[in-house]
Design a protein around this motif. Structure first.
Motif, PDB file in Angstrom:
ATOM      1  N   GLU A  69      -3.006   3.793   9.060  1.00  0.00           N
ATOM      2  CA  GLU A  69      -2.024   2.796   8.620  1.00  0.00           C
ATOM      3  C   GLU A  69      -0.654   3.092   9.213  1.00  0.00           C
ATOM      4  OE1 GLU A  69      -2.516   1.031   4.387  1.00  0.00           O
ATOM      5  OE2 GLU A  69      -3.084   3.144   4.207  1.00  0.00           O
ATOM      6  N   VAL A  70      -0.295   4.367   9.248  1.00  0.00           N
ATOM      7  CA  VAL A  70       0.996   4.765   9.803  1.00  0.00           C
ATOM      8  C   VAL A  70       1.115   4.317  11.255  1.00  0.00           C
ATOM      9  CG1 VAL A  70       2.399   6.742  10.519  1.00  0.00           C
ATOM     10  CG2 VAL A  70       1.373   6.705   8.230  1.00  0.00           C
ATOM     11  N   LEU A  71       0.057   4.516  12.029  1.00  0.00           N
ATOM     12  CA  LEU A  71       0.075   4.124  13.440  1.00  0.00           C
ATOM     13  C   LEU A  71       0.199   2.611  13.604  1.00  0.00           C
ATOM     14  CD1 LEU A  71      -2.678   6.515  14.851  1.00  0.00           C
ATOM     15  CD2 LEU A  71      -0.200   6.700  15.149  1.00  0.00           C
ATOM     16  N   SER A  72      -0.288   1.860  12.616  1.00  0.00           N
ATOM     17  CA  SER A  72      -0.221   0.396  12.702  1.00  0.00           C
ATOM     18  C   SER A  72       1.180  -0.146  12.440  1.00  0.00           C
ATOM     19  CB  SER A  72      -1.194  -0.233  11.695  1.00  0.00           C
ATOM     20  OG  SER A  72      -0.721  -0.077  10.358  1.00  0.00           O
ATOM     21  N   LEU A  73       2.111   0.734  12.044  1.00  0.00           N
ATOM     22  CA  LEU A  73       3.456   0.295  11.673  1.00  0.00           C
ATOM     23  C   LEU A  73       4.433   0.288  12.846  1.00  0.00           C
ATOM     24  CD1 LEU A  73       3.834   2.201   8.283  1.00  0.00           C
ATOM     25  CD2 LEU A  73       3.658  -0.264   8.581  1.00  0.00           C
ATOM     26  N   ARG A  74       3.937   0.543  14.047  1.00  0.00           N
ATOM     27  CA  ARG A  74       4.831   0.624  15.198  1.00  0.00           C
ATOM     28  C   ARG A  74       5.618  -0.664  15.420  1.00  0.00           C
ATOM     29  NH1 ARG A  74       0.464   3.036  19.351  1.00  0.00           N
ATOM     30  NH2 ARG A  74      -0.774   1.637  18.051  1.00  0.00           N
ATOM     31  N   SER A  75       5.026  -1.804  15.087  1.00  0.00           N
ATOM     32  CA  SER A  75       5.714  -3.084  15.302  1.00  0.00           C
ATOM     33  C   SER A  75       6.883  -3.283  14.331  1.00  0.00           C
ATOM     34  CB  SER A  75       4.732  -4.247  15.164  1.00  0.00           C
ATOM     35  OG  SER A  75       4.178  -4.272  13.860  1.00  0.00           O
ATOM     36  N   ARG A  76       6.921  -2.492  13.249  1.00  0.00           N
ATOM     37  CA  ARG A  76       8.007  -2.612  12.259  1.00  0.00           C
ATOM     38  C   ARG A  76       8.974  -1.439  12.362  1.00  0.00           C
ATOM     39  NH1 ARG A  76       7.020  -5.847   7.870  1.00  0.00           N
ATOM     40  NH2 ARG A  76       9.261  -5.591   7.560  1.00  0.00           N
ATOM     41  N   TRP A  77       9.134  -0.899  13.561  1.00  0.00           N
ATOM     42  CA  TRP A  77       9.919   0.325  13.730  1.00  0.00           C
ATOM     43  C   TRP A  77      11.371   0.156  13.299  1.00  0.00           C
ATOM     44  CZ3 TRP A  77      14.210   0.464  16.830  1.00  0.00           C
ATOM     45  CH2 TRP A  77      14.370  -0.597  17.739  1.00  0.00           C
ATOM     46  N   LEU A  78      11.963  -1.022  13.537  1.00  0.00           N
ATOM     47  CA  LEU A  78      13.363  -1.217  13.184  1.00  0.00           C
ATOM     48  C   LEU A  78      13.544  -1.214  11.665  1.00  0.00           C
ATOM     49  CD1 LEU A  78      16.254  -1.723  14.035  1.00  0.00           C
ATOM     50  CD2 LEU A  78      15.749  -4.183  14.125  1.00  0.00           C
ATOM     51  N   PHE A  79      12.662  -1.909  10.961  1.00  0.00           N
ATOM     52  CA  PHE A  79      12.703  -1.936   9.494  1.00  0.00           C
ATOM     53  C   PHE A  79      12.593  -0.528   8.932  1.00  0.00           C
ATOM     54  CE2 PHE A  79      10.329  -1.900   5.487  1.00  0.00           C
ATOM     55  CZ  PHE A  79      11.100  -2.732   4.687  1.00  0.00           C
ATOM     56  N   LEU A  80      11.639   0.239   9.439  1.00  0.00           N
ATOM     57  CA  LEU A  80      11.400   1.592   8.939  1.00  0.00           C
ATOM     58  C   LEU A  80      12.544   2.535   9.300  1.00  0.00           C
ATOM     59  CD1 LEU A  80       7.620   1.694   9.846  1.00  0.00           C
ATOM     60  CD2 LEU A  80       8.585   1.614   7.544  1.00  0.00           C
ATOM     61  N   LEU A  81      13.113   2.344  10.476  1.00  0.00           N
ATOM     62  CA  LEU A  81      14.264   3.156  10.878  1.00  0.00           C
ATOM     63  C   LEU A  81      15.435   2.935   9.937  1.00  0.00           C
ATOM     64  CD1 LEU A  81      15.500   5.070  13.025  1.00  0.00           C
ATOM     65  CD2 LEU A  81      16.238   3.031  14.264  1.00  0.00           C
ATOM     66  N   ARG A 183      10.845  -5.221  -1.042  1.00  0.00           N
ATOM     67  CA  ARG A 183      10.050  -6.425  -1.282  1.00  0.00           C
ATOM     68  C   ARG A 183       9.439  -6.942   0.021  1.00  0.00           C
ATOM     69  NH1 ARG A 183      11.291 -11.274  -5.432  1.00  0.00           N
ATOM     70  NH2 ARG A 183       9.819 -12.798  -4.633  1.00  0.00           N
ATOM     71  N   ASP A 184      10.063  -6.660   1.149  1.00  0.00           N
ATOM     72  CA  ASP A 184       9.577  -7.119   2.449  1.00  0.00           C
ATOM     73  C   ASP A 184       8.856  -6.022   3.220  1.00  0.00           C
ATOM     74  OD1 ASP A 184      10.700  -9.676   2.116  1.00  0.00           O
ATOM     75  OD2 ASP A 184      12.654  -8.950   2.759  1.00  0.00           O
ATOM     76  N   LYS A 185       8.379  -5.018   2.521  1.00  0.00           N
ATOM     77  CA  LYS A 185       7.717  -3.910   3.198  1.00  0.00           C
ATOM     78  C   LYS A 185       6.434  -4.375   3.875  1.00  0.00           C
ATOM     79  CE  LYS A 185       4.566  -1.850  -0.189  1.00  0.00           C
ATOM     80  NZ  LYS A 185       3.447  -1.751   0.770  1.00  0.00           N
ATOM     81  N   PRO A 186       5.997  -3.654   4.924  1.00  0.00           N
ATOM     82  CA  PRO A 186       4.739  -4.008   5.601  1.00  0.00           C
ATOM     83  C   PRO A 186       3.559  -3.928   4.638  1.00  0.00           C
ATOM     84  CG  PRO A 186       6.010  -2.431   6.891  1.00  0.00           C
ATOM     85  CD  PRO A 186       6.688  -2.527   5.562  1.00  0.00           C
ATOM     86  N   ALA A 187       2.502  -4.663   4.957  1.00  0.00           N
ATOM     87  CA  ALA A 187       1.321  -4.727   4.103  1.00  0.00           C
ATOM     88  C   ALA A 187       0.436  -3.498   4.300  1.00  0.00           C
ATOM     89  CB  ALA A 187       0.538  -5.999   4.391  1.00  0.00           C
ATOM     90  N   VAL A 188       0.960  -2.337   3.925  1.00  0.00           N
ATOM     91  CA  VAL A 188       0.207  -1.087   3.987  1.00  0.00           C
ATOM     92  C   VAL A 188       0.357  -0.378   2.647  1.00  0.00           C
ATOM     93  CG1 VAL A 188       0.472  -0.808   6.478  1.00  0.00           C
ATOM     94  CG2 VAL A 188       2.198   0.160   4.944  1.00  0.00           C
ATOM     95  N   SER A 189      -0.364   0.717   2.469  1.00  0.00           N
ATOM     96  CA  SER A 189      -0.273   1.467   1.220  1.00  0.00           C
ATOM     97  C   SER A 189       1.113   2.101   1.065  1.00  0.00           C
ATOM     98  CB  SER A 189      -1.335   2.572   1.188  1.00  0.00           C
ATOM     99  OG  SER A 189      -1.054   3.555   2.171  1.00  0.00           O
ATOM    100  N   SER A 190       1.474   2.361  -0.176  1.00  0.00           N
ATOM    101  CA  SER A 190       2.765   2.996  -0.458  1.00  0.00           C
ATOM    102  C   SER A 190       2.850   4.361   0.202  1.00  0.00           C
ATOM    103  CB  SER A 190       2.954   3.141  -1.971  1.00  0.00           C
ATOM    104  OG  SER A 190       2.905   1.887  -2.617  1.00  0.00           O
ATOM    105  N   LEU A 191       1.722   5.074   0.271  1.00  0.00           N
ATOM    106  CA  LEU A 191       1.705   6.404   0.864  1.00  0.00           C
ATOM    107  C   LEU A 191       2.006   6.341   2.358  1.00  0.00           C
ATOM    108  CD1 LEU A 191       1.289   9.350   0.191  1.00  0.00           C
ATOM    109  CD2 LEU A 191      -1.169   9.045   0.531  1.00  0.00           C
ATOM    110  N   ALA A 192       1.439   5.349   3.055  1.00  0.00           N
ATOM    111  CA  ALA A 192       1.704   5.200   4.488  1.00  0.00           C
ATOM    112  C   ALA A 192       3.171   4.846   4.733  1.00  0.00           C
ATOM    113  CB  ALA A 192       0.797   4.120   5.082  1.00  0.00           C
TER     114      ALA A 192
END
Length: 310
Positions: A69-81, A183-192
């Protein structure tokens, strides 16, 4: 260990109330832990090392599917940063604020967080705010003021904003933005999601530790300081933030933020238990007020939701 905790987290994850009460208990315990750690570990060491310890535990125990799941979050890098940077910035502002203002001011201004979150959620997500929610929030604010002023809330009118108060308001504003953005977090688990935020928070806190060292304010942690770091890493950073992220998923940022005013109340009560401080009547009254305010908000929110379903 974390796999066991993760399974328990998933089972308990249907109850936002339980998760939020545990979160505020963990965060409230930071009050006596922080007092015990004074002179035992430098401030930016806490900010940086808490994430380092957390990442080691996550890397050791997180299931493989979470890393996928973590690897799938690359497209949301700006949000996560931005989310990770917000966490570091908010924590750092709190430490700066503590240098220039009083504990009373810090607690009272921290209590404004639910107001910021409710207002922000209404503006950004068009989440309606009912009159009873406002009443509930005001009750929790009064409870916080009661503890912060040691039972003399009228002394608030004699307080004046200073440099530290501005830092604390900046911290509250940044953290409120973080909560609203969940509220706009990616559709992954809270742990990821938390794993990535922890990684970014660690990376952005390294320069702050470097500044602390360069300015001569760093000192090696003692054994008591290391114990404080372990507590902050496991309970405050990992479990607390995981539980809070999941709670926002369940009930939204505005309702979850109101529980935040339990943190100074729990902190005061735990200081009585751990540090042997005196238990006063206003502590109990404040707990009743904050819990009452939360109950009012939740009761009328749930009643409104039932009416919409009819």
């Amino acid at each position: 260990m974390l796999q066991f905790l993760h399974r328990g987290f998933e089972r308990a994850g249907r109850s936002a109330w339980l998760l939020l009460l545990l979160t505020m208990l963990f965060w409230g315990c930071n009050v006596p832990v922080s007092r015990l750690a004074v002179g035992e570990v430098s401030p930016m060491t806490i900010v940086c090392a808490r994430w380092a310890i957390g990442l080691v535990l996550l890397a050791t125990f997180v299931p493989r599917r979470v890393w996928n799941e973590v690897l799938s979050l690359r497209s949301r890098w700006l949000f996560l940063l931005l989310m990770g940077f917000a966490m570091t910035a908010s924590n750092s502002c709190i430490f700066l604020a503590a240098k220039y203002t009083t504990g009373v001011n810090l607690a009272i201004l921290q209590g404004v967080t639910p107001v910021f979150v409710l207002a922000g959620a209404a503006l950004v997500h068009r989440v309606p705010v009912s009159s009873m929610q406002i009443v509930g929030v005001l009750l929790t604010l009064f409870g916080v003021a009661l503890v912060a002023t040691q039972g003399a809330p009228l002394t608030i009118f004699g307080l004046h904003l200073n440099r530290g108060d501005i830092y604390q308001l900046i911290s509250v504003a940044i953290y409120s933005g973080y909560v609203i953005a969940l509220r706009d977090k990616p559709a992954v688990s809270s742990l990821a999601l938390f794993t990535v935020i922890a990684l970014v928070s660690f990376a952005t806190s390294i320069p702050l530790l470097g500044i602390e060292y360069a300015t001569g304010n760093f000192y090696p942690p003692t054994w008591k300081g290391i114990a404080a770091l372990i507590y902050v890493a496991i309970f405050t950073s990992i479990l607390g933030h995981l539980f809070f992220i999941r709670s926002v998923e369940l009930i939204g940022p505005g309702r979850a933020a109101i529980f935040g005013n339990l943190t100074p109340i729990f902190g005061a009560v735990l200081s009585v238990i751990v540090l042997g401080e005196a238990l006063m009547g206003y502590h109990l009254l404040a707990l009743v007020l904050v819990m009452g305010g939360i109950f009012i908000c939740e009761h009328f929110e749930l009643r409104a939701r039932r009416k919409l379903k009819l």
